[in-house]
Write a protein that holds these residues in place. Structure first.
Motif, PDB file in Angstrom:
ATOM      1  N   TRP A 158      36.316  44.924  34.871  1.00  0.00           N
ATOM      2  CA  TRP A 158      36.371  43.873  35.886  1.00  0.00           C
ATOM      3  C   TRP A 158      35.184  42.912  35.763  1.00  0.00           C
ATOM      4  CZ3 TRP A 158      39.460  41.543  39.052  1.00  0.00           C
ATOM      5  CH2 TRP A 158      38.950  40.805  40.105  1.00  0.00           C
TER       6      TRP A 158
ATOM      7  N   ALA B  28      48.256  43.864  39.909  1.00  0.00           N
ATOM      8  CA  ALA B  28      49.428  44.442  39.232  1.00  0.00           C
ATOM      9  C   ALA B  28      50.499  43.385  38.975  1.00  0.00           C
ATOM     10  CB  ALA B  28      49.999  45.580  40.062  1.00  0.00           C
TER      11      ALA B  28
ATOM     12  N   ASP C 226      32.425  29.980  50.737  1.00  0.00           N
ATOM     13  CA  ASP C 226      32.101  31.395  50.502  1.00  0.00           C
ATOM     14  C   ASP C 226      33.260  32.303  50.923  1.00  0.00           C
ATOM     15  OD1 ASP C 226      29.702  30.609  49.567  1.00  0.00           O
ATOM     16  OD2 ASP C 226      28.537  31.196  51.325  1.00  0.00           O
ATOM     17  N   GLU C 227      33.884  31.947  52.030  1.00  0.00           N
ATOM     18  CA  GLU C 227      35.010  32.746  52.509  1.00  0.00           C
ATOM     19  C   GLU C 227      36.182  32.667  51.531  1.00  0.00           C
ATOM     20  OE1 GLU C 227      35.741  31.903  56.563  1.00  0.00           O
ATOM     21  OE2 GLU C 227      37.275  33.456  56.781  1.00  0.00           O
TER      22      GLU C 227
ATOM     23  N   TYR D  33      34.832  38.883  36.164  1.00  0.00           N
ATOM     24  CA  TYR D  33      34.004  38.458  37.299  1.00  0.00           C
ATOM     25  C   TYR D  33      32.882  37.535  36.818  1.00  0.00           C
ATOM     26  CZ  TYR D  33      31.559  38.975  41.771  1.00  0.00           C
ATOM     27  OH  TYR D  33      30.971  38.735  42.980  1.00  0.00           O
TER      28      TYR D  33
ATOM     29  N   LEU E 295      28.607  40.015  46.566  1.00  0.00           N
ATOM     30  CA  LEU E 295      30.020  40.378  46.651  1.00  0.00           C
ATOM     31  C   LEU E 295      30.391  41.534  45.717  1.00  0.00           C
ATOM     32  CD1 LEU E 295      32.586  39.468  48.113  1.00  0.00           C
ATOM     33  CD2 LEU E 295      32.979  37.817  46.294  1.00  0.00           C
TER      34      LEU E 295
ATOM     35  N   TRP F 245      38.787  36.784  45.502  1.00  0.00           N
ATOM     36  CA  TRP F 245      38.516  37.944  44.638  1.00  0.00           C
ATOM     37  C   TRP F 245      39.177  39.209  45.195  1.00  0.00           C
ATOM     38  CZ3 TRP F 245      37.424  37.558  39.875  1.00  0.00           C
ATOM     39  CH2 TRP F 245      36.609  36.557  39.376  1.00  0.00           C
ATOM     40  N   LEU F 246      39.074  39.402  46.494  1.00  0.00           N
ATOM     41  CA  LEU F 246      39.689  40.608  47.084  1.00  0.00           C
ATOM     42  C   LEU F 246      41.206  40.585  46.921  1.00  0.00           C
ATOM     43  CD1 LEU F 246      37.562  40.983  50.331  1.00  0.00           C
ATOM     44  CD2 LEU F 246      37.599  42.526  48.379  1.00  0.00           C
TER      45      LEU F 246
ATOM     46  N   VAL G 123      41.340  47.545  34.531  1.00  0.00           N
ATOM     47  CA  VAL G 123      40.938  47.341  35.932  1.00  0.00           C
ATOM     48  C   VAL G 123      41.886  48.083  36.860  1.00  0.00           C
ATOM     49  CG1 VAL G 123      40.649  45.611  37.742  1.00  0.00           C
ATOM     50  CG2 VAL G 123      39.848  45.150  35.430  1.00  0.00           C
ATOM     51  N   LEU G 124      43.161  48.061  36.531  1.00  0.00           N
ATOM     52  CA  LEU G 124      44.121  48.793  37.376  1.00  0.00           C
ATOM     53  C   LEU G 124      43.855  50.293  37.345  1.00  0.00           C
ATOM     54  CD1 LEU G 124      47.476  46.952  36.586  1.00  0.00           C
ATOM     55  CD2 LEU G 124      46.219  46.958  38.736  1.00  0.00           C
TER      56      LEU G 124
ATOM     57  N   VAL H 173      35.976  32.129  48.309  1.00  0.00           N
ATOM     58  CA  VAL H 173      35.626  32.924  47.114  1.00  0.00           C
ATOM     59  C   VAL H 173      35.842  34.407  47.379  1.00  0.00           C
ATOM     60  CG1 VAL H 173      33.716  33.616  45.635  1.00  0.00           C
ATOM     61  CG2 VAL H 173      34.037  31.210  46.212  1.00  0.00           C
ATOM     62  N   GLN H 174      35.342  34.865  48.499  1.00  0.00           N
ATOM     63  CA  GLN H 174      35.451  36.293  48.807  1.00  0.00           C
ATOM     64  C   GLN H 174      36.904  36.719  48.967  1.00  0.00           C
ATOM     65  OE1 GLN H 174      32.685  37.936  51.726  1.00  0.00           O
ATOM     66  NE2 GLN H 174      34.436  38.782  52.817  1.00  0.00           N
TER      67      GLN H 174
ATOM     68  N   GLN I 281      25.787  34.710  46.022  1.00  0.00           N
ATOM     69  CA  GLN I 281      27.017  35.344  46.512  1.00  0.00           C
ATOM     70  C   GLN I 281      27.609  36.287  45.477  1.00  0.00           C
ATOM     71  OE1 GLN I 281      30.289  32.731  47.234  1.00  0.00           O
ATOM     72  NE2 GLN I 281      31.292  34.108  48.660  1.00  0.00           N
TER      73      GLN I 281
ATOM     74  N   ILE J  13      42.204  41.419  43.376  1.00  0.00           N
ATOM     75  CA  ILE J  13      42.185  42.865  43.096  1.00  0.00           C
ATOM     76  C   ILE J  13      43.429  43.526  43.671  1.00  0.00           C
ATOM     77  CG2 ILE J  13      40.990  45.013  43.694  1.00  0.00           C
ATOM     78  CD1 ILE J  13      38.368  43.413  43.457  1.00  0.00           C
ATOM     79  N   ARG J  14      43.791  43.112  44.876  1.00  0.00           N
ATOM     80  CA  ARG J  14      44.963  43.732  45.506  1.00  0.00           C
ATOM     81  C   ARG J  14      46.256  43.398  44.770  1.00  0.00           C
ATOM     82  NH1 ARG J  14      42.441  42.820  50.647  1.00  0.00           N
ATOM     83  NH2 ARG J  14      43.519  40.850  50.932  1.00  0.00           N
TER      84      ARG J  14
ATOM     85  N   PHE K 134      33.434  33.587  37.910  1.00  0.00           N
ATOM     86  CA  PHE K 134      32.898  33.456  39.266  1.00  0.00           C
ATOM     87  C   PHE K 134      32.427  32.035  39.542  1.00  0.00           C
ATOM     88  CE2 PHE K 134      29.809  33.528  42.634  1.00  0.00           C
ATOM     89  CZ  PHE K 134      30.381  34.373  43.564  1.00  0.00           C
TER      90      PHE K 134
END
Lengths: 189, 183
Positions: B24, B66, B51-52, B28, A27, B58-59, B16-17, B54-55, A23, B62-63, B32
């Motif tokens: 990043w 800040a 898995d969901e 990561y 990802l 991470w997203l 990263v910003l 984790v995904q 993964q 990132i959002r 991870f």
């Protein structure tokens, strides 16, 4: 405590990672895309914010501008001066030549009269000098100039005019009487 | 967290910003596996849900990067905090969906009772029902395998207070687990 620990250890034990599937690698591209798009979005937001702040500053400056900058109604009205010709009657007993107009003082007029070779011009200049002396209340000089004017003017100068001063009129009358008396006396003899 | 690590995390955050992917990668690669292990633990081994989690974590990180402040805590703790919320929402959502499908099947078959949740799902649901500090104590104890003294150092509390906290957390988990299994 140990009983609790053992009881829950079976349920809350760490779950081993599956062998198949990676993964982390799958990802990675999506996260990299999200990072780049997020950075672009932040840059655009900052630029937009700067533009908005600049426009607000401009608007505030326009709103708070000083009253001197604002054109007032008073300044908008154009002041125009309209010259209206008003005829003013100027008392000029005799016509003045340009040279006589320049010589204003009675003494200068008298000097021009003495230098003049034409009797008519000398008579006119003496008369003007007499008028000037009379305005200055110098009756002796006025009388002398008027007499000289009448002398150079000859018999035609004894005619009375409305523009004549009182002294000149009086001299004309006395000279007329003298001539009349003289002629009567000669007729009588 | 030391001043140096705080400063390092601040630099990585700023990079990263600014869109630096290489920066990043540091976080990561470092976190991870820890995040994935936590997701599996929170979902009690439900791999699709893990898995969901984790995904989404991470997203979301990132959002919301800040809002991450290195002076208030380490990136790992901040990331696990996000994962805890994501896992709680996903597990509950998954349970609601499963319950809805069970009701539909019951109407069709006219059976008398709904099937009880599986053991895995019961653990995940019970963890989702726990308050944050109880879940944190159980995570440190069972997932990370820390001793009481280590947990006390991390939470800046006395070992006695940590033992008491663990006892209450276990009791709350047990009650939540029984409640989930009886529903």
């Amino acid at each position: 405590m140990n009983e609790d620990h053992d009881d829950l250890s079976a349920l809350l034990a760490p779950v081993p990672a599956p062998t198949a599937g990676d993964q982390q690698q799958a990802l990675r591209p999506r996260l990299e895309l999200a990072i780049r798009s997020r950075a672009r979005w932040r840059a655009c937001s900052r630029a937009g914010l700067a533009v908005v702040i600049f426009l607000m500053g401009v608007g505030l400056g326009w709103f708070l501008r000083t009253p001197a900058d604002v054109p007032t109604l008073q300044e908008q009205v154009r002041m125009e001066t309209v010259f209206v010709p008003i005829p003013v009657p100027l008392e000029s007993p005799v016509d003045e030549s340009p040279a006589e107009a320049v010589a204003k003082t009675p003494g200068e007029l008298e000097l021009q009269a003495e230098l003049s070779s034409q009797p008519e011009q000398a008579a006119r200049l003496y008369r003007l000098a007499g008028d000037g002396y009379l305005e200055r209340l110098d009756y002796v000089q006025a009388n002398r100039c008027y007499r000289l004017s009448l002398h150079f003017a000859g018999p035609a100068g004894l005619e009375l005019h409305p523009q004549d001063s009182w002294l000149l009129t009086s001299l004309k009358n006395s000279l007329y009487l003298e001539k009349t008396h003289a002629s009567q006396t000669q007729t009588g003899h | 967290m030391t001043q140096v690590s705080q400063h390092t995390e601040q630099l990585v955050r700023d990079a990263v910003l600014a869109g630096d992917v290489a920066a990043w990668e540091i976080w990561y690669n470092a976190y991870f596996d820890k995040l994935a292990a936590y997701a599996r633990w929170r979902t009690a081994g439900h791999m699709a849900l893990a898995d969901e989690v984790v995904q989404e974590t991470w997203l979301l990180a990132i959002r919301k990067l800040a809002s991450f402040d290195p002076t208030r805590g380490a990136f790992e703790a901040w990331l696990i905090g996000i994962a805890a919320n994501v896992a709680r929402n996903l597990v509950r959502s998954h349970q609601r969906e499963r319950h809805r499908q069970a009701c539909l099947a019951q109407t069709q078959r006219e059976t008398a009772s709904t099937p009880p949740p599986e053991s895995q799902e019961g653990v995940a649901l019970a963890l989702a029902e726990l308050p944050e500090h109880y879940e944190q104590a159980l995570r440190m104890k069972y997932l990370e395998g820390r001793c009481v003294d280590a947990i006390a150092g991390e939470l800046r509390q006395s070992p006695k207070a940590v033992e008491s906290l663990l006892t209450r957390a276990r009791q709350a988990f047990r009650e939540a687990y029984q409640k989930v299994n009886h529903e």
